[in-house]
Write a protein that holds these residues in place. Sequence first.
Motif, PDB file in Angstrom:
ATOM      1  N   ALA A   1     -17.472   5.647   3.458  1.00  0.00           N
ATOM      2  CA  ALA A   1     -17.971   4.298   3.215  1.00  0.00           C
ATOM      3  C   ALA A   1     -16.994   3.527   2.327  1.00  0.00           C
ATOM      4  O   ALA A   1     -16.267   4.111   1.514  1.00  0.00           O
ATOM      5  N   ALA A   2     -17.015   2.209   2.483  1.00  0.00           N
ATOM      6  CA  ALA A   2     -16.085   1.362   1.735  1.00  0.00           C
ATOM      7  C   ALA A   2     -16.269   1.496   0.233  1.00  0.00           C
ATOM      8  O   ALA A   2     -15.302   1.428  -0.541  1.00  0.00           O
ATOM      9  N   ASP A   3     -17.528   1.705  -0.208  1.00  0.00           N
ATOM     10  CA  ASP A   3     -17.769   1.778  -1.654  1.00  0.00           C
ATOM     11  C   ASP A   3     -17.262   3.079  -2.274  1.00  0.00           C
ATOM     12  O   ASP A   3     -17.314   3.261  -3.491  1.00  0.00           O
ATOM     13  N   ALA A   4     -16.753   3.992  -1.429  1.00  0.00           N
ATOM     14  CA  ALA A   4     -16.149   5.220  -1.955  1.00  0.00           C
ATOM     15  C   ALA A   4     -14.672   5.040  -2.293  1.00  0.00           C
ATOM     16  O   ALA A   4     -14.032   5.960  -2.803  1.00  0.00           O
ATOM     17  N   ALA A   5     -14.150   3.856  -1.996  1.00  0.00           N
ATOM     18  CA  ALA A   5     -12.715   3.620  -2.206  1.00  0.00           C
ATOM     19  C   ALA A   5     -12.382   3.550  -3.690  1.00  0.00           C
ATOM     20  O   ALA A   5     -13.148   3.007  -4.491  1.00  0.00           O
ATOM     21  N   PRO A   6     -11.240   4.073  -4.067  1.00  0.00           N
ATOM     22  CA  PRO A   6     -10.789   3.924  -5.453  1.00  0.00           C
ATOM     23  C   PRO A   6     -10.310   2.493  -5.691  1.00  0.00           C
ATOM     24  O   PRO A   6     -10.052   1.747  -4.740  1.00  0.00           O
ATOM     25  N   ASP A   7     -10.216   2.103  -6.945  1.00  0.00           N
ATOM     26  CA  ASP A   7      -9.579   0.830  -7.261  1.00  0.00           C
ATOM     27  C   ASP A   7      -8.116   0.882  -6.809  1.00  0.00           C
ATOM     28  O   ASP A   7      -7.542   1.981  -6.669  1.00  0.00           O
ATOM     29  N   PRO A   8      -7.503  -0.276  -6.552  1.00  0.00           N
ATOM     30  CA  PRO A   8      -6.089  -0.244  -6.156  1.00  0.00           C
ATOM     31  C   PRO A   8      -5.252   0.545  -7.158  1.00  0.00           C
ATOM     32  O   PRO A   8      -5.352   0.336  -8.373  1.00  0.00           O
ATOM     33  N   ALA A   9      -4.461   1.456  -6.640  1.00  0.00           N
ATOM     34  CA  ALA A   9      -3.632   2.292  -7.507  1.00  0.00           C
ATOM     35  C   ALA A   9      -2.603   1.438  -8.230  1.00  0.00           C
ATOM     36  O   ALA A   9      -2.110   0.442  -7.689  1.00  0.00           O
ATOM     37  N   ARG A  10      -2.279   1.814  -9.437  1.00  0.00           N
ATOM     38  CA  ARG A  10      -1.262   1.095 -10.195  1.00  0.00           C
ATOM     39  C   ARG A  10       0.121   1.504  -9.669  1.00  0.00           C
ATOM     40  O   ARG A  10       0.521   2.657  -9.769  1.00  0.00           O
ATOM     41  N   ARG A  11       0.814   0.556  -9.086  1.00  0.00           N
ATOM     42  CA  ARG A  11       2.175   0.803  -8.595  1.00  0.00           C
ATOM     43  C   ARG A  11       3.089  -0.270  -9.157  1.00  0.00           C
ATOM     44  O   ARG A  11       2.772  -1.467  -9.086  1.00  0.00           O
ATOM     45  N   LEU A  12       4.209   0.130  -9.705  1.00  0.00           N
ATOM     46  CA  LEU A  12       5.146  -0.813 -10.304  1.00  0.00           C
ATOM     47  C   LEU A  12       6.108  -1.362  -9.249  1.00  0.00           C
ATOM     48  O   LEU A  12       6.238  -0.814  -8.151  1.00  0.00           O
ATOM     49  N   ASP A  13       6.777  -2.438  -9.618  1.00  0.00           N
ATOM     50  CA  ASP A  13       7.596  -3.161  -8.647  1.00  0.00           C
ATOM     51  C   ASP A  13       8.652  -2.298  -7.977  1.00  0.00           C
ATOM     52  O   ASP A  13       8.936  -2.473  -6.792  1.00  0.00           O
ATOM     53  N   ASP A  14       9.245  -1.382  -8.723  1.00  0.00           N
ATOM     54  CA  ASP A  14      10.364  -0.633  -8.163  1.00  0.00           C
ATOM     55  C   ASP A  14       9.930   0.641  -7.448  1.00  0.00           C
ATOM     56  O   ASP A  14      10.766   1.431  -7.004  1.00  0.00           O
ATOM     57  N   GLU A  15       8.611   0.860  -7.297  1.00  0.00           N
ATOM     58  CA  GLU A  15       8.132   2.035  -6.580  1.00  0.00           C
ATOM     59  C   GLU A  15       8.009   1.733  -5.097  1.00  0.00           C
ATOM     60  O   GLU A  15       7.660   0.612  -4.698  1.00  0.00           O
ATOM     61  N   PRO A  16       8.259   2.723  -4.231  1.00  0.00           N
ATOM     62  CA  PRO A  16       8.249   2.475  -2.782  1.00  0.00           C
ATOM     63  C   PRO A  16       6.861   2.097  -2.264  1.00  0.00           C
ATOM     64  O   PRO A  16       5.857   2.692  -2.649  1.00  0.00           O
ATOM     65  N   ALA A  17       6.834   1.095  -1.385  1.00  0.00           N
ATOM     66  CA  ALA A  17       5.618   0.711  -0.676  1.00  0.00           C
ATOM     67  C   ALA A  17       5.687   1.142   0.783  1.00  0.00           C
ATOM     68  O   ALA A  17       4.679   1.462   1.399  1.00  0.00           O
ATOM     69  N   VAL A  18       6.915   1.145   1.322  1.00  0.00           N
ATOM     70  CA  VAL A  18       7.124   1.402   2.757  1.00  0.00           C
ATOM     71  C   VAL A  18       8.414   2.186   2.934  1.00  0.00           C
ATOM     72  O   VAL A  18       9.389   1.981   2.205  1.00  0.00           O
ATOM     73  N   VAL A  19       8.405   3.099   3.907  1.00  0.00           N
ATOM     74  CA  VAL A  19       9.652   3.637   4.462  1.00  0.00           C
ATOM     75  C   VAL A  19       9.641   3.244   5.928  1.00  0.00           C
ATOM     76  O   VAL A  19       8.815   3.719   6.705  1.00  0.00           O
ATOM     77  N   MET A  20      10.529   2.333   6.290  1.00  0.00           N
ATOM     78  CA  MET A  20      10.580   1.805   7.653  1.00  0.00           C
ATOM     79  C   MET A  20      11.881   2.265   8.306  1.00  0.00           C
ATOM     80  O   MET A  20      12.963   2.112   7.734  1.00  0.00           O
ATOM     81  N   TYR A  21      11.762   2.815   9.516  1.00  0.00           N
ATOM     82  CA  TYR A  21      12.925   3.404  10.173  1.00  0.00           C
ATOM     83  C   TYR A  21      13.599   2.417  11.116  1.00  0.00           C
ATOM     84  O   TYR A  21      12.954   1.638  11.815  1.00  0.00           O
ATOM     85  N   THR A  22      14.912   2.467  11.085  1.00  0.00           N
ATOM     86  CA  THR A  22      15.710   1.629  11.957  1.00  0.00           C
ATOM     87  C   THR A  22      16.865   2.462  12.482  1.00  0.00           C
ATOM     88  O   THR A  22      17.345   3.367  11.791  1.00  0.00           O
ATOM     89  N   SER A  23      17.308   2.201  13.700  1.00  0.00           N
ATOM     90  CA  SER A  23      18.418   2.961  14.268  1.00  0.00           C
ATOM     91  C   SER A  23      19.726   2.479  13.673  1.00  0.00           C
ATOM     92  O   SER A  23      19.990   1.281  13.608  1.00  0.00           O
ATOM     93  N   GLY A  24      20.539   3.411  13.229  1.00  0.00           N
ATOM     94  CA  GLY A  24      21.825   3.068  12.618  1.00  0.00           C
ATOM     95  C   GLY A  24      22.990   3.371  13.530  1.00  0.00           C
ATOM     96  O   GLY A  24      22.835   3.792  14.670  1.00  0.00           O
TER      97      GLY A  24
END
Length: 507
Positions: A144-167
């Motif tokens: 259920a939605a009410d089981a969700a934790p509060d948004p985790a504390r993440r600082l600006d320089d911490e990763p949000a995404v790893v997105m793959y692209t062909s090199g």
Amino acid sequence: MNVAVRFQHRMGEQPEKTAIVDAGGAEVTYGDLDRQTRQVAAWLDAQGLGGGDRVAVYLPDTATYLPVVLGIWRAGAIASPINTRFGVDELAYTLGDLEPAALLGSDAFADTIDDLHDEVDGLDPSNTLLVEREGGFVADDLPAADAAPDPARRLDDEPAVVMYTSGTTGRPKGVVQTHRNVGAQLDVNVTAFGVTRADTSVVAVPLFHVGGLYGGALPVLLAGGTIVVQPAWDATEWADLVDAHGATFTGLIPTMMLDALNTEATREYDTSSLERAVYGGSPATEETLDTFQQVFEVGALHNYYGQTENTGLSVTYDADTDRRPGLLGRPVQAVEYRVVDVTADELVDVGPNEEGELVLRGDIITPGYWDESLDADYFTDGWLHTDDVVREDEDGLLYYVDRADDMIISGGENVAPSEVENALQEHPSVEAVAVFGTPHERWGEAVTAAIVAADPDLTDEGIEEWWETNAGLAGYKRPRRVEFVEEFPRTATQKVDKVTLKEQLGE
């Protein structure tokens, strides 16, 4: 700051407003989006995941994509959108490199996911959830939605995404995008294109791309507008969606623009509501741009120059700038830029109207690759090498010249020639092969293979049939043009001289 916090504020502000519409017309309100986001975060929390764990997102382009990404961020984990056009070999390599703690997928890819459980260590049914079935979000299989934790504390320089692209090596490269990168990129799009809550965006570019996720979708949601997600590209459906929803904004690659122009049925729809359209991913001719804007009555066209390493948009121009051949525009406020000598060992700036490589640094630029050993090849003194050759005029406007390497950009997708060459070399009747791009009206560049055949009876039809069952690569990497030659021209060091070969074959 965790990017999810930005969206939590917007979702709570207008819960009854429509946030997302799928191609079938089903609507997701901001309140629905909030509940689904919380459910995803609650599932991850129940699995003991968060705090920088990687979560692979293997979903088609549907309304489910957005709450999954937002839910991963809310839990403090790292989202990794997976290219749904990859073949099993590419998927297995990508996931093996990422080592995700979980995979959130769709029943549309159930068979492939089963194969990946056999191919990828650490990935199995226990940490895989089909969060989408028959195109819809599977709320009943989540906490259920009410089981969700509060948004985790993440600082600006911490990763949000790893997105793959062909090199250029032919292997997908994982690009780290921090919370600062993503947040700044969203701000850039909102301000550059004047996005507001009154906007409706038809998202036709895949959501596993920066153009779809950070260009067409998330900025509009952040501003409080509405997005309409097209599940797969179809020119007529795109025009229909624009008409049906009174869309004010959209993003396309030039191949799509040509498709729309070459499909007579698109003229049956009223697309005059489009106030802005952005284009990018590959070069576009002035004729294509002018005709598209006129036929579909688009208020303004904007170039969208960006890369995965830039988290998307990094150069564009405003509606007051006269469009001209090759124009990219000005770098956005979130980056610093230089145009440097491509032949120098160090960063040496070139003068106005001189050609040089564009290098960038700033808020939207990745801090580096998931495989840190790659960083030294792409960064110099903190500046990212784009491998794009540009020139800057006296007014500070940038113009695209060419790629600094041999990468083929076909229909907005990067194709490494070496990867296609390696695949074709496995054909028993191929003695030697050289792959490069040649101009193509629709695709920008066509993947072209020049082949020295070991069997004189080998045909281009034979190559195509073999490719379909043996190549194991994404469909957009298939050679669209095959030419047979007796031998390759070579340089003094006995390398294949692709420049001369292109000239011999002609356009």
